[in-house]
Motif scaffolding. Structure first.
Motif, PDB file in Angstrom:
ATOM      1  N   LEU A   1       0.842  -1.190   0.000  1.00  0.00           N
ATOM      2  CA  LEU A   1       0.000   0.000   0.000  1.00  0.00           C
ATOM      3  C   LEU A   1       0.880   1.244   0.000  1.00  0.00           C
ATOM      4  O   LEU A   1       1.987   1.237   0.562  1.00  0.00           O
ATOM      5  N   ASP A   2       0.391   2.315  -0.610  1.00  0.00           N
ATOM      6  CA  ASP A   2       1.175   3.549  -0.571  1.00  0.00           C
ATOM      7  C   ASP A   2       1.070   4.171   0.821  1.00  0.00           C
ATOM      8  O   ASP A   2       0.239   3.768   1.643  1.00  0.00           O
ATOM      9  N   ASP A   3       1.912   5.142   1.076  1.00  0.00           N
ATOM     10  CA  ASP A   3       1.987   5.733   2.416  1.00  0.00           C
ATOM     11  C   ASP A   3       0.675   6.373   2.852  1.00  0.00           C
ATOM     12  O   ASP A   3       0.313   6.326   4.030  1.00  0.00           O
ATOM     13  N   ALA A   4      -0.066   6.962   1.915  1.00  0.00           N
ATOM     14  CA  ALA A   4      -1.351   7.589   2.267  1.00  0.00           C
ATOM     15  C   ALA A   4      -2.357   6.531   2.701  1.00  0.00           C
ATOM     16  O   ALA A   4      -3.080   6.726   3.687  1.00  0.00           O
ATOM     17  N   ALA A   5      -2.401   5.408   1.997  1.00  0.00           N
ATOM     18  CA  ALA A   5      -3.324   4.324   2.359  1.00  0.00           C
ATOM     19  C   ALA A   5      -2.935   3.717   3.700  1.00  0.00           C
ATOM     20  O   ALA A   5      -3.805   3.373   4.509  1.00  0.00           O
TER      21      ALA A   5
ATOM     22  N   VAL B   1       2.659   3.205   9.637  1.00  0.00           N
ATOM     23  CA  VAL B   1       3.747   4.011   9.086  1.00  0.00           C
ATOM     24  C   VAL B   1       4.790   3.092   8.475  1.00  0.00           C
ATOM     25  O   VAL B   1       5.242   2.137   9.123  1.00  0.00           O
ATOM     26  N   ARG B   2       5.174   3.371   7.227  1.00  0.00           N
ATOM     27  CA  ARG B   2       6.281   2.633   6.592  1.00  0.00           C
ATOM     28  C   ARG B   2       7.579   3.342   6.975  1.00  0.00           C
ATOM     29  O   ARG B   2       7.677   4.561   6.910  1.00  0.00           O
ATOM     30  N   MET B   3       8.570   2.549   7.364  1.00  0.00           N
ATOM     31  CA  MET B   3       9.869   3.106   7.744  1.00  0.00           C
ATOM     32  C   MET B   3      10.976   2.357   7.021  1.00  0.00           C
ATOM     33  O   MET B   3      10.843   1.167   6.742  1.00  0.00           O
ATOM     34  N   GLN B   4      12.060   3.064   6.760  1.00  0.00           N
ATOM     35  CA  GLN B   4      13.252   2.435   6.211  1.00  0.00           C
ATOM     36  C   GLN B   4      14.202   2.172   7.368  1.00  0.00           C
ATOM     37  O   GLN B   4      14.494   3.083   8.157  1.00  0.00           O
ATOM     38  N   VAL B   5      14.651   0.953   7.474  1.00  0.00           N
ATOM     39  CA  VAL B   5      15.548   0.569   8.560  1.00  0.00           C
ATOM     40  C   VAL B   5      16.889   1.267   8.353  1.00  0.00           C
ATOM     41  O   VAL B   5      17.478   1.196   7.278  1.00  0.00           O
TER      42      VAL B   5
ATOM     43  N   GLY C   1      18.202  -0.612   5.181  1.00  0.00           N
ATOM     44  CA  GLY C   1      17.743  -0.598   3.803  1.00  0.00           C
ATOM     45  C   GLY C   1      16.407  -1.296   3.603  1.00  0.00           C
ATOM     46  O   GLY C   1      15.709  -1.037   2.625  1.00  0.00           O
ATOM     47  N   GLU C   2      16.032  -2.195   4.526  1.00  0.00           N
ATOM     48  CA  GLU C   2      14.748  -2.877   4.419  1.00  0.00           C
ATOM     49  C   GLU C   2      13.614  -1.938   4.780  1.00  0.00           C
ATOM     50  O   GLU C   2      13.792  -0.976   5.516  1.00  0.00           O
ATOM     51  N   SER C   3      12.437  -2.288   4.302  1.00  0.00           N
ATOM     52  CA  SER C   3      11.218  -1.553   4.625  1.00  0.00           C
ATOM     53  C   SER C   3      10.452  -2.336   5.688  1.00  0.00           C
ATOM     54  O   SER C   3      10.276  -3.552   5.565  1.00  0.00           O
TER      55      SER C   3
END
Length: 160
Positions: A19-23, A30-34, A52-54
């Protein structure tokens, strides 16, 4: 006594993957990059995600029901993960560097005993709690942030 620790079911999180960040934001996720290791422990794989992982940061109800110990807190889940980890009579490596809160529950969902363990002491702490015949499950939480890490469940009673 024997116990098993399993990661959370990835199917519970699959609808969020991609899903995109808005969805995600509409769902409180919240999507985060490690960007550090350790620091982003996935509750499905029971491993620390690597830089680098999501990962997805979301609220998870770890102890459901109407009882007094209903619990929810933020957890990380690696995005796209398909298989849950399973450890039998052993703790996942993600526990090793952390101070943990172990909370032992009986079959009625009441907390019987709790303790803190220092890094490397989780297995001994679990065995100590499971020595109490009333304890059927131990919820493991990261002590510093308070978030749910995993649940250990008694699989067989072996009392001498």
């Amino acid at each position: 006594m024997d116990y098993v620790i399993e990661g959370l079911d990835p199917a519970d999180f699959a609808p969020l993957f991609g899903l995109d960040d808005a969805a995600l934001a509409q769902r409180g996720v919240v999507r985060m990059q490690v960007d550090a290791h350790p620091g982003f422990p996935c509750r499905v794989t029971l491993e620390d995600a690597v830089p680098g992982e999501s990962v997805l940061l979301l609220n998870h109800v770890s102890r459901a029901g109407a009882g007094p110990y209903r619990t929810s807190h933020a957890i990380f889940v690696r995005e796209g993960v398909e298989t849950a980890a399973r450890y039998s009579n052993a703790v996942p490596p993600v526990f090793a560097p952390r101070i943990l809160s172990l909370r032992g529950f009986d079959a009625a969902g009441m907390m019987v005993e709790a303790m803190l363990t220092q890094p490397g002491e989780a297995d001994a702490g679990l065995r100590r709690l499971f020595a109490d015949r009333a304890i059927v499950a131990v919820d493991v939480h990261n002590a510093v942030r308070g978030c749910f890490a995993a649940r250990a469940v008694r699989t067989r009673e072996c009392f001498t």
